[in-house]
Motif scaffolding. Structure first.
Motif, short mmCIF file in Angstrom:
data_model
loop_
_atom_site.label_atom_id
_atom_site.label_comp_id
_atom_site.label_asym_id
_atom_site.label_seq_id
_atom_site.Cartn_x
_atom_site.Cartn_y
_atom_site.Cartn_z
N SER A 88 0.83 -1.22 0.00
CA SER A 88 0.00 0.00 0.00
C SER A 88 0.86 1.25 0.00
O SER A 88 0.48 2.27 -0.58
N CYS A 89 1.99 1.20 0.68
CA CYS A 89 2.90 2.34 0.74
C CYS A 89 4.26 1.88 1.22
O CYS A 89 4.42 0.73 1.67
N VAL A 131 5.23 7.10 -1.25
CA VAL A 131 6.39 7.14 -0.35
C VAL A 131 6.03 8.06 0.80
O VAL A 131 5.78 9.25 0.60
N VAL A 132 5.99 7.51 2.02
CA VAL A 132 5.40 8.21 3.16
C VAL A 132 6.40 8.31 4.31
O VAL A 132 7.15 7.36 4.58
N HIS A 133 6.37 9.44 5.00
CA HIS A 133 7.23 9.64 6.17
C HIS A 133 6.70 8.81 7.34
O HIS A 133 5.48 8.66 7.51
N PRO A 134 7.56 8.28 8.21
CA PRO A 134 7.10 7.43 9.32
C PRO A 134 6.20 8.14 10.32
O PRO A 134 5.46 7.48 11.08
N ILE A 135 6.21 9.47 10.35
CA ILE A 135 5.32 10.18 11.27
C ILE A 135 3.86 9.91 10.92
O ILE A 135 2.96 10.06 11.74
N TRP A 136 3.61 9.46 9.69
CA TRP A 136 2.25 9.08 9.26
C TRP A 136 1.70 7.97 10.15
O TRP A 136 0.50 7.97 10.49
#
Length: 648
Positions: free
Chosen positions: A155-156, A177-182
């Motif tokens: 998914s990401c 591509v997502v930052h871990p704070i998500w």
């Protein structure tokens, strides 16, 4: 018997039609309300797919909405039908959509991001050093699947670095591509946030209402702790809460709260006087309820109410208030004894849709049943008599304005003051208790100057909704509203070129926005004399053709400066006039200075005669006249009118 979903509202997104119809029927049977559209009072969103506008909007802007899987409703319905009515099995909050449900998340390179945990809403994670193992644990505990290898089914991908094979492949395959704070923010929000808001080059702030969410969560946590603490001391905390009439003030959004002091530099000098008077005029529903309850009121005797569209807690309080005044409550819409259906004011234009789901159409059409809002309860209790005026009817034209105009009011008192303030906020305007130069509109109670305005502008009292504009200026048991403060506000508004209207302007907004074909709020012309007391004369019409074109075009024109002179061809000189002698007995010619003075006086009188947009020519002892803005502020005036009339 109370139904599990009584007072709860639901909406579906990405649910197949047949399943959605089945869910809607079961929701109705369980006492809930199903909307096909995402309404402002929706409590739960039933999610078939997160990639929908409804889900994304709720995630970003609706901190109060919770999310469910479609089978949650079916399971609860089966338990209810089978008589398994234990609190745990029927509690809808036990069936919420797991945060990372059906998400496969790949973790790549993760560097420290402790600096992002310093924001207030992330306080519970402050001081924790998150590594890959802890992130995997959070994902697994909340229904997701964490992997260290990237496939096209992911998914990401979670990373802090734009490097490496996994990052390159994710970009190639179109995987977010997502930052871990998500991950942390999704856990805080109790739902998976929008990937795009946590891209590495974004603001990393996927929820637009974190402050409201933080207050909402803190308040709920405090309530939960209070209930848990009291349960150890008493067996029935709910009964004591239901018997407490103070909850009415909280649930019905009583606005008698401490108002912030305005900035001194742009506030008129008399603002302190007005604020003191304004606070004294607020309606205390607590005292009102206690007073009437103590007298064993029979105000609603013979009335049978069906309350719909409210939350469970709001409905409980509403029922308590009604029964304390000898009214009765029907649990079923099919009850033939129903005399009144009570809807929330805030649903506005959706009131018709809500009524369609009730088997009451014929009885409503023939007048057996009255459709009212909670303002009927409040106004009737306040006046200690049954009040059926336009204030208590559903406001079908109630739609949020796209621009948050700043609105100030003066001259109002009692329950009208309370409801007008609520109405302004429901229209998505910004209610401002103090008048400053930055305000967009001033609404006055014309009854404060009735004797003079009836002579100067009788049209103000010919508006069709007479019971809406007929607001009192005296509150029983208290002094009348401050006349001096209202005079000074009018003067200040004219000085700052702030339009002044009667309350009829607000009603006209509702009237013109009522048709179902109208999707946005309609703002009428400020200058109509049915409600206009003052509109800056310089801005009533475009000054030049260039100004008019600018209003209609998105192009940017460069306006000549005031000092620039336009050179015109010199006119041809006329033939030399013959000179005649002066007739005997005629007065001597006037000096040129006197002629110029007369010409100036005539121009001034003509301008005053044409000031149709100012009907505040109240006697001197009532209001001191203030002239129009000079030419130096013309640009600001024109911008103000264009803003209020919707022109770009």
């Amino acid at each position: 018997m109370s139904k599990p979903f009584q007072g709860l509202t639901f909406c579906c997104t990405a649910i197949p039609l047949k399943l959605r119809e089945d869910i809607s029927q079961k929701l109705t049977a369980l006492g809930g309300i199903h909307y096909s559209d995402l309404m402002s009072d929706v409590n739960y969103l039933i999610v078939g797919d997160r990639k929908t506008e409804k889900y994304i909007y709720c995630i970003q802007n609706r901190f109060d909405v919770k999310f469910l899987k479609p089978d949650a409703i079916l399971k609860i319905y089966d338990h209810w039908i089978n008589g398994e009515d234990t609190k745990h099995l029927l509690d809808i909050d036990n069936y919420l959509l797991p945060i990372f449900d059906n998400l496969s998340i790949c973790l790549s390179r993760v560097e420290s991001f402790t600096h992002l945990l310093k924001k207030p809403f992330r306080d519970e994670f402050s001081g924790v050093e998150f590594n890959t193992e802890k992130l995997i644990q959070l994902i697994s505990e909340n229904g997701g699947k964490a992997t260290d290898s990237l496939t096209m089914s992911n998914s990401c991908i979670i990373t802090t670095e734009k490097t490496g094979k996994r990052y390159t492949k994710a970009v190639e395959w179109g995987i977010p591509v997502v930052h871990p704070i998500w991950i942390l923010d999704s856990v805080l929000r109790s739902a998976a946030l929008y990937f795009r808001d946590y891209a590495l080059d974004s603001r990393l702030n996927g929820c637009n209402v974190w402050d409201e969410w933080f207050k909402y969560k803190t308040k709920n946590d405090m309530v939960d702790e209070l209930i848990e603490d009291k349960n150890t001391k008493a067996e029935t905390i709910n009964r004591s809460l239901k018997k407490d009439p103070k909850i009415w003030n909280e649930i019905m959004n009583n606005t008698s709260k401490t108002r912030p002091k305005p900035a001194k530099d742009t506030t008129w000098d008399e603002v302190m006087e007005e604020e003191e008077d304004h606070e004294a005029l607020d309606v205390d529903i607590n005292e009102l309820t206690n007073k009437n309850t103590a007298k064993k009121s029979t105000l609603f005797e013979g009335f049978d109410f069906f309350v719909v569209g409210f939350t469970a807690h709001e409905a409980t309080v509403m029922n308590q208030i009604i029964t304390s005044h000898n009214g009765t409550i029907s649990e079923e819409a099919s009850n033939q004894t129903i005399t009144h259906v009570v809807l929330p004011v805030k649903i506005g234009s959706q009131s018709s849709s809500l009524l369609k789901n009730l088997p009451l159409k014929s009885r409503i059409n023939n007048g057996e049943i009255k459709i009212v809002t909670e303002w009927f309860i409040e106004r009737s209790i306040y006046y200690n008599k049954v009040v059926m005026d336009r204030w208590v009817q559903p406001l079908k034209g109630l739609k949020p304005c796209t621009n948050k105009f700043k609105v100030c009011i003066t001259g109002f008192t009692g329950i009208e003051l309370l409801h007008l303030e609520k109405l302004i906020n429901l229209l998505n305007f910004e209610f401002c208790p103090a008048l400053t130069s930055s305000r967009d509109l001033l609404i006055i109670n014309i009854n404060l100057f009735k004797s003079t305005l009836l002579k100067n502008s009788p049209k103000l009292y010919q508006y069709k909704a007479i019971d809406f504009i007929n607001c009192p200026i005296y509150q029983s048991g208290n002094s009348s509203v401050s006349l001096i403060s209202s005079k000074n506000k009018i003067n200040a508004a004219k000085k700052w070129s702030i339009p002044i209207v009667s309350i009829a302007y607000i009603w006209e907004i509702l009237e013109r926005s009522t048709p179902s074909t109208v999707h946005n709020l309609v703002l009428p012309d400020i200058c109509d004399l049915l409600w206009c007391l003052f509109a800056p004369n310089d801005t009533a019409k475009p000054k030049t053709l260039l100004d008019y074109i600018k209003n209609l075009s998105n192009d940017h024109f460069e306006t000549p400066k005031k000092d620039d002179k336009v050179k015109l061809p010199s006119p041809r000189k006329g033939k030399q006039k013959r000179k005649y002698g002066r007739l005997a007995g005629r007065d001597s010619p006037e000096p040129i200075s006197k002629k110029l003075q007369k010409l100036n006086d005539n121009d001034n009188s003509s301008e005053q005669a044409n000031s149709d947009n100012d009907v505040t020519n109240i006697d001197y002892e009532d209001v001191t006249q203030v002239g129009y803005q000079d030419s130096d502020s013309l640009k600001n005036n024109e911008q103000l009118i264009r803003k209020l009339t919707g022109l770009k």
